[in-house]
Enzyme design. Sequence first.
Site, PDB file in Angstrom:
ATOM      1  N   LYS A 105       1.158  -1.253  -0.141  1.00  0.00           N
ATOM      2  CA  LYS A 105      -0.072   0.057   0.020  1.00  0.00           C
ATOM      3  C   LYS A 105       1.080   1.030   0.072  1.00  0.00           C
ATOM      4  O   LYS A 105       2.159   1.733   0.710  1.00  0.00           O
ATOM      5  CB  LYS A 105      -1.033  -0.486   1.227  1.00  0.00           C
ATOM      6  CG  LYS A 105      -1.795  -0.969   1.564  1.00  0.00           C
ATOM      7  CD  LYS A 105      -2.910  -1.154   2.388  1.00  0.00           C
ATOM      8  CE  LYS A 105      -4.006  -2.002   3.548  1.00  0.00           C
ATOM      9  NZ  LYS A 105      -4.601  -1.772   2.105  1.00  0.00           N
ATOM     10  N   GLY A 238     -14.146  -5.248   5.311  1.00  0.00           N
ATOM     11  CA  GLY A 238     -15.039  -6.336   5.996  1.00  0.00           C
ATOM     12  C   GLY A 238     -15.364  -7.782   6.028  1.00  0.00           C
ATOM     13  O   GLY A 238     -16.424  -8.194   6.928  1.00  0.00           O
ATOM     14  N   SER A 260      -7.855  -7.840   7.887  1.00  0.00           N
ATOM     15  CA  SER A 260      -7.813  -8.185   9.675  1.00  0.00           C
ATOM     16  C   SER A 260      -8.693  -9.516   9.295  1.00  0.00           C
ATOM     17  O   SER A 260      -8.187 -10.327  10.111  1.00  0.00           O
ATOM     18  CB  SER A 260      -8.112  -7.201  10.170  1.00  0.00           C
ATOM     19  OG  SER A 260      -8.221  -6.252  10.143  1.00  0.00           O
TER      20      SER A 260
END
Lengths: 318, 193
Positions: A105, A238, A260
């Site tokens: 990133k 998400g 995550s």
Amino acid sequence: MSYLKANKKNYAEKVKDMSEKLWSQRQSAQWKKNVGLAEMLKGGVIMDVVNAEQAIIAEKAGAAAVMALERVPADIRKDGGVARMSDPKMIREIQEAVSIPVMAKARIGHFVEAKILEALEIDFIDESEVLTPADDQYHIYKHDFQVPFVCGCRNLGEALRRIGEGAAMIRTKGEAGTGDVIEAVRHMRTLKDGIRKIQNMPNEQLMTEARDLGAPYELLLEIKETGKLPVPNFSAGGVATPADAALMMQLGAESVFVGSGIFKSDDPEKRAKAIVEAVTYYNDYKKLAEISEDLGAPMVGINCDHLIDNEKFAGRGW
Amino acid sequence: MDDLAIGVLTLQGGFDKHMEALKKLGVNPVKVREARELDAIDGLIIPGGESTTIIRLLKNFGIYDRLREKIENGLPVFGTCAGMILLSKGIDSHPGQETLDLMDFRVSRNDYGRQIDSFDATLKIEGLGDEPVPAVFIRAPRITEIGSSLEVLSLYDGSPVLVRQGTMLAASFHPELTEDLRVHNLFLSMIVQ
């Protein structure tokens, strides 16, 4: 005379060919090759990893690519402060540890971070809202790079602005680091609605729509013709369970990013494998039931409704 | 050709572009994700993608053995990039990684480099006329060793990039990413014969 005539005709034909060709067909060989790599990642899972050990677990579990970063979004959220490009040393270690593509990133608008990542021969740069933006007005001009970019979007206008700047892949943003899929669903549905609207629009409305969306007119013409973005469209932000991944695929994602959701769960290896399988068999409920069995606890997560506006990453980028 | 059923292995990777190429040639592509779906096709394309991901899914969902058996018994197959890796005898760069072990050559993965080294080329391909064929190489595998039963249909930079063995065809490049459909046509003509 015949020479002139022939030439004139050729010229007219050329102009006709050019105007008939779609925007994406007129792009550079470089861009097409980079979209080609995005095509190869379809039906796969791109996993966030913070070290070589996690990268190896991800590859063994069947990840199609890994995203090398210092902290997963859930920790960036928790720790606060400025989130920047990762240490090149850590990126190199991950590149050496696995054979699948390695992404990393850069901050929105931080073209120097992006050039450094290109110098590291990274396979894909994510100009990401998960990091703290470096420019509050402009994104990176991505046609200036040899390596491909993926960018986030919440709607069609944002997707087309990024593609116009040269992105070779789009991902709907969702809300990274929450484990709550609601924003991913919202952004995918909004994007798809935007595309359907263009498809059903008469030609005379497209220019005004381009103005309202803040999107390149020529890309609207292409979408009206093809009914899809000119680059692969993945989902992020998400996804925490195999069912979440399958949901996003059914809503039109061509692949998913899991940040995550894997390494913040109880059994990352098992969960990683399960999400890979769920992306392939996203419409086979019997298989999804088997895949979802006995995975241990998912990441705890944060309900997106409990975030105040300036805690949301998705609002970064313009 | 419109009565041909050509399968495209849709576990992971560049399957969409192969399906588009087949449609342009007037063939209806069939998605293959289950072992039983192999019984209803006349040929199979194994697309590019990540070979590590595809082999894992083939093994975990009981497709691997059935697929090998089908191809050994004459199901025509065309592998591109990762598909070529899967058809090979073995991988020099990653000796621990399994393949289908069906064609008589060995490969080295990502041997032309990372994405920044991916490239376009034009190839002279045997049997496809004088007009060169455009080819896109993306993190491509390189053939490192070939057996005597292999026909080399095209060379690039000294290495074979398109090879045939009976009804099996393998390319280290991506013909599906160009507008030129002659390589797909070649595969279809192998099936019709």
